[in-house]
Scaffold this active site. Structure first.
Site, PDB file in Angstrom:
ATOM      1  N   ASP A 352      -6.637  13.580 -18.859  1.00 29.62           N
ATOM      2  CA  ASP A 352      -6.613  13.433 -20.173  1.00 29.62           C
ATOM      3  C   ASP A 352      -7.251  12.185 -20.675  1.00 29.62           C
ATOM      4  O   ASP A 352      -7.229  11.391 -19.895  1.00 29.62           O
ATOM      5  CB  ASP A 352      -5.272  13.580 -20.816  1.00 29.62           C
ATOM      6  CG  ASP A 352      -4.229  14.822 -20.488  1.00 29.62           C
ATOM      7  OD1 ASP A 352      -5.039  15.866 -20.924  1.00 29.62           O
ATOM      8  OD2 ASP A 352      -3.340  14.596 -19.995  1.00 29.62           O
ATOM      9  N   ASP A 626       1.106  15.821 -19.671  1.00 31.46           N
ATOM     10  CA  ASP A 626       2.608  15.038 -19.784  1.00 31.46           C
ATOM     11  C   ASP A 626       3.622  15.944 -20.726  1.00 31.46           C
ATOM     12  O   ASP A 626       4.709  15.797 -20.850  1.00 31.46           O
ATOM     13  CB  ASP A 626       2.095  13.678 -20.684  1.00 31.46           C
ATOM     14  CG  ASP A 626       1.548  13.925 -21.867  1.00 31.46           C
ATOM     15  OD1 ASP A 626       1.091  15.181 -22.315  1.00 31.46           O
ATOM     16  OD2 ASP A 626       0.757  13.065 -22.378  1.00 31.46           O
ATOM     17  N   ASP A 630       2.217  21.668 -20.479  1.00 35.38           N
ATOM     18  CA  ASP A 630       1.129  21.471 -19.389  1.00 35.38           C
ATOM     19  C   ASP A 630       1.652  21.735 -18.315  1.00 35.38           C
ATOM     20  O   ASP A 630       0.981  21.781 -16.986  1.00 35.38           O
ATOM     21  CB  ASP A 630       0.894  19.783 -19.481  1.00 35.38           C
ATOM     22  CG  ASP A 630       0.054  19.187 -20.457  1.00 35.38           C
ATOM     23  OD1 ASP A 630      -0.838  20.074 -20.948  1.00 35.38           O
ATOM     24  OD2 ASP A 630       0.392  18.223 -20.815  1.00 35.38           O
TER      25      ASP A 630
END
Length: 886
Positions: A352, A626, A630
């Protein structure tokens, strides 16, 4: 109700001020802006919690518990090596050799001590990891909210739970709204059940029922948030009742464990066969007398001890456990120890942007509305131009009142500084939330509708991706293009850009769909989240190591490209967006992921497709995440990496690793450590193979030469085990990484520790040592007793072992670095071996026990020189064998 817990807790009907999916709670002194009303809630005091924890025990499932010293000793005593030592000692007693028996039985205690030391060190490492991996819980203690380890939750604690949290103990919901939980762990039903608060309930209902206040340990909060009073922990919880069954479940062995098990079984069978041949052959070639059979049995025991591969599983356990412990020291928690062996094979790191590559310290940089652009840092605490008041006002109204998201926190902070006090009417603290329109796939925007309290129209505020908000405003094409161009200019500066819109709805009701609302475009916001200073160097290190770094973000393509360029990613201008990803079938996506390193406007659900596409190309994938959504991608990746700071419990449970500090450089350091662990594991296994070849050879050779005495007796083999055991575990595990560890491509996932190259190299090295020992024996026979020749041969073998240990450590780092590296275990093993060898050769009592005799210094130098002559063999083998063989 526990004293100090909750007084006057309102029921659900009293309208607790809770948003359906927020994660925040009231900030001190801002009751009017709280998401979850905590007034009148103090929780236990720290003293009460500590007292209950001591009295009732930690909040843990029943487990096997820590192994006692007696249990570990008993497990070690049952090992074949120790059983053979006892058998050899008993045989010496039968033969009337009490001194030899005492020596072997004394060695039993010494080797057992070394083994117990290694076992205890491994156990301590695993205990430390268990403490770190305990689920975290948010509790109220002394009126202050704090996070504690799940095992520290006690009966009477007040928990704050929210969407994505794993419930740490059984409890009753006292406040909350729209709370539901997945209780499939207890019921087998995957449909979430609704939970309603109650101040009157004192006992738990059965799992699986709707509209009950009961929440159970181990279940997952799928929506809403609330306050829970704990009524049962640990073994007293519903999950604890089935804990005994869970305790008996054993994890499946990893590929490396399976490979090691196969090798151990093959070598054990070979050793037992050779032992039988040794006993029979030795006795028959020496006339078949009773004495010959006794000596043959001793020789067979020595050969079995020499070939028994008990070190392999021990090494594997120690390396992986200590490797996980070392990862924890760089703030990377290993939830699944087998991930340690996979780290070194990673070929792609999917990360990310926000909080991993960037600092996750979002700040509002620019406001742009009605033709006016305001640079927020230059304004400071000064007056904010009236033209952008509405932009900031509606951006805050479209956000959680006490937010978790970094951008929303930045908006609230800017509102406090620029609006609160001077223009407090822009913050509308008296308005109440009527409805939330959440982010959904295909529409990257959120809206919140607010009751103003005057019974009239409902005000709606919207924020999101510029293209989504422009679409919701139904703007004409020229205006749409102009606004998207302005947003692109901001994004090209590396800013994260959001658009804001406002609307109204009739007080009689709100439409069910986002697109049914009537919006007017307000303006654009630009947020700055700078790169972490360590990221460019870490990305460069990955590229040198042959590891691709792929950035996945929900930002606009221009923002993503700018950040990727600053981070040093390859081809930062080549971007694939989420909508473009959806338009590709799986085969086409597998082709595109090979050439694209930046993915923008991606929603969490699309991460799973990216993982599968990369795996279809044969990549070994590490994926960060997170959120709740996900979890599938983290589970599907070879190495799932959850964010410990901002991640949900669900993401942490799905992942193999958890970053305790959400920093990309921690992932890179973990890859480096993973490669080091795997390299040292291969070196250790090669060393074990290399040293067992000459031991087995010297034990077996006398069978074929009737006039030769036994060259190795059980005492000698045990002496050598004192060198081998700490060397293959403590010495190699503590070695630093090879100099080129991050300058070579990743190993293939199918690569094996026992590949032909390393085994051949170790076999050649061991055979060289065997030849050196036999040469010394043949050269030293003239005019010397069997005991003296045995002393020379044994000296050559011991010296060559230290040489083999040094040569194995030096591979990849160089001889000088291997000698000078701060490896206390190596220095201790080398010094102890030399001292013990000198004692065996020089102390008369030990000479008799080891059946050796004094030798002149000149002959001793010959033996030492022969052992040292084995040092260059590994480098000669490397030149002869193509490719990397270690």
């Amino acid at each position: 109700m526990a004293p100090g817990g909750m007084q006057g807790a309102p029921t659900h009907a009293e309208g607790v001020n809770v948003e359906p999916s927020g994660a925040g709670v009231r900030r001190p002194g801002e009751a009017s802006r709280s998401v979850l009303d905590l007034r009148g809630v103090a929780g236990l005091t720290e003293a009460e919690a500590a007292s209950r924890l001591a009295r009732e025990g930690p909040n843990e499932l029943p487990s096997r518990g820590h192994r006692t010293l007696f249990a570990m000793t008993w497990d070690v005593a049952k090992e074949p090596m120790f059983l053979m030592l006892v058998a050899a000692g008993t045989l010496y007693l039968v033969m009337g050799e009490p001194a030899d028996a005492a020596l072997l039985l004394g060695f039993v205690a010494v080797v057992m001590g070394i083994t117990l030391f290694q076992e205890r060190r491994t156990e301590r490492s695993l205990e430390a990891l268990r403490d770190l991996s305990s689920p975290r819980a948010r509790v109220l203690r002394d009126g202050v909210q704090r996070r504690v380890a799940g095992r520290e939750v006690v009966r009477g604690d007040i928990l704050v739970v929210a969407e994505g949290d794993r419930v740490p103990a059984d409890g009753l919901l006292r406040r909350g709204i729209n709370v539901s939980a997945d209780e499939s762990l207890l019921t087998g039903e995957s449909v979430p059940v609704r939970k309603l608060p109650s101040v009157d309930a004192t006992a738990l209902d059965a799992p699986g029922g709707d509209d009950h206040p009961s929440l159970f340990s181990g279940t997952l909060v799928t929506a809403g948030q609330g306050i829970v009073e704990v009524v049962a922990t640990g073994a007293a919880s519903r999950l604890g009742a089935i804990g005994r069954a869970l305790e008996e479940l054993e994890p499946e062995p990893t590929p490396l464990q399976q490979e090691t098990g196969r090798v151990v079984r093959v070598l054990a069978a070979t050793g037992l066969g050779a032992c039988a041949v040794m006993v029979v052959g030795y006795a028959l070639t020496r006339g078949g007398s009773a004495a010959a059979w006794k000596e043959g049995l001793l020789a067979g025991i020595a050969l079995a001890m020499a070939t028994l591969p008990e070190e392999f599983p021990v090494v594997l356990t120690v390396f992986l456990a200590l490797g996980a412990w070392r990862l924890s020291r760089i703030q990377v928690l290993t939830r699944r120890v087998p991930a340690v062996e996979t780290l070194g094979a990673a070929t792609v790191l999917c990360v990310d942007k926000t909080g991993t590559l960037t600092q996750n310290q979002m700040s509002l940089r620019t406001l742009q509305a009605e033709g006016h652009a305001v640079d927020v840092p230059s304004v400071g605490s000064g007056p904010l131009p009236e033209e952008v008041h509405a932009l900031l006002e509606y951006a805050i109204l479209a956000s959680k009142r006490d937010p978790f998201d970094p951008m929303e926190r930045a908006l609230v902070t800017a509102g406090d500084v620029l609006l609160l006090g001077r223009d407090s009417e822009h913050l509308h603290p008296a308005w109440s939330l009527a409805r939330e329109y959440p982010l959904v796939p295909g529409l990257l925007a959120v809206s919140q509708a607010w009751h103003t309290g005057d019974g009239g129209e409902t005000v709606v505020a919207c924020k999101g991706a510029p293209e989504a908000v422009v679409d919701l405003c139904h703007l004409p094409a020229p205006e749409r293009e102009r606004l998207l161009t302005e947003a692109g200019v901001l994004a090209a500066q590396g800013l994260r850009v959001l658009a804001v819109a406002r609307g109204v709805a009739p007080g009689t009701g709100l439409p069910p769909e986002h697109h049914d609302l009537d919006f007017t475009f307000v303006g654009l916001l630009g947020f700055e989240d700078p790169l972490r200073p360590t990221v460019p160097a870490a990305v460069a290190e990955c590229r040198a190591a042959g590891v691709r770094v792929v950035m996945i973000t929900g930002d606009a393509p221009a923002t993503a490209s700018a950040i990727a360029s600053g981070a040093g990613l390859a081809s930062p201008g080549r971007v694939l967006t989420g909508p473009e990803l959806d338009a590709l079938d799986d085969a086409a996506l597998a082709l595109r992921v090979h050439e694209v390193n930046v993915f923008a406007r991606v929603v969490p659900e699309q991460k799973l497709r990216l993982v599968n596409a990369l795996k279809a190309r044969g990549e070994v994938v590490a994926m960060t995440g997170d959120g709740v959504n996900d979890a599938p991608a983290l589970k599907a990746a070879h190495i799932g990496v959850a964010m410990g700071g901002r991640g949900t419990d669900v993401a942490r449970e799905a992942a193999s690793l958890v970053l305790l500090q959400d920093d990309f450089s921690s992932i890179v350091e973990a890859v480096r450590l993973g490669r080091r662990i795997y390299d040292n594991l291969r070196k250790s296994f090669s060393f074990i193979v290399a040293v067992h070849v000459p031991i087995a050879g010297l034990s077996l050779v006398p069978v074929f030469f009737p006039d030769w005495p036994l060259l190795l007796l059980p005492a000698h083999v045990v002496f050598l085990e004192l060198v081998i055991d700490p060397s293959c575990t403590l010495v190699f595990e503590a070695d630093p990484a090879d100099a080129d560890v991050m300058r070579r491509p990743p190993r293939g996932l199918a690569a094996r520790v026992f590949d032909a190259g390393p085994v051949l190299r170790a076999g050649v090295q061991g055979a060289t040592v065997l030849v050196a020992c036999l040469a010394v024996y043949l050269l030293g026979r003239g005019g010397r007793t069997a005991e003296a020749v045995r002393a020379l041969t044994f000296t050559t073998l011991v010296v060559s072992f230290l040489v083999t240990l040094l040569a194995s450590r030096a591979r990849g780092v160089g001889l000088g670095r291997a000698l000078l590296s701060p490896n206390a275990a190596f220095r201790g093993v080398a010094a102890g071996t030399v001292a013990l060898l000198a004692a065996v050769l020089g102390v008369p009592l030990l000479q008799r026990l080891f059946h050796v005799a004094p030798v002149e210094p000149r002959a001793l130098l010959l033996a030492v020189g022969a052992g040292l002559a084995c040092l260059p063999v590994p480098w000669l083998v490397d030149r002869a064998l193509p490719g990397r063989t270690a």
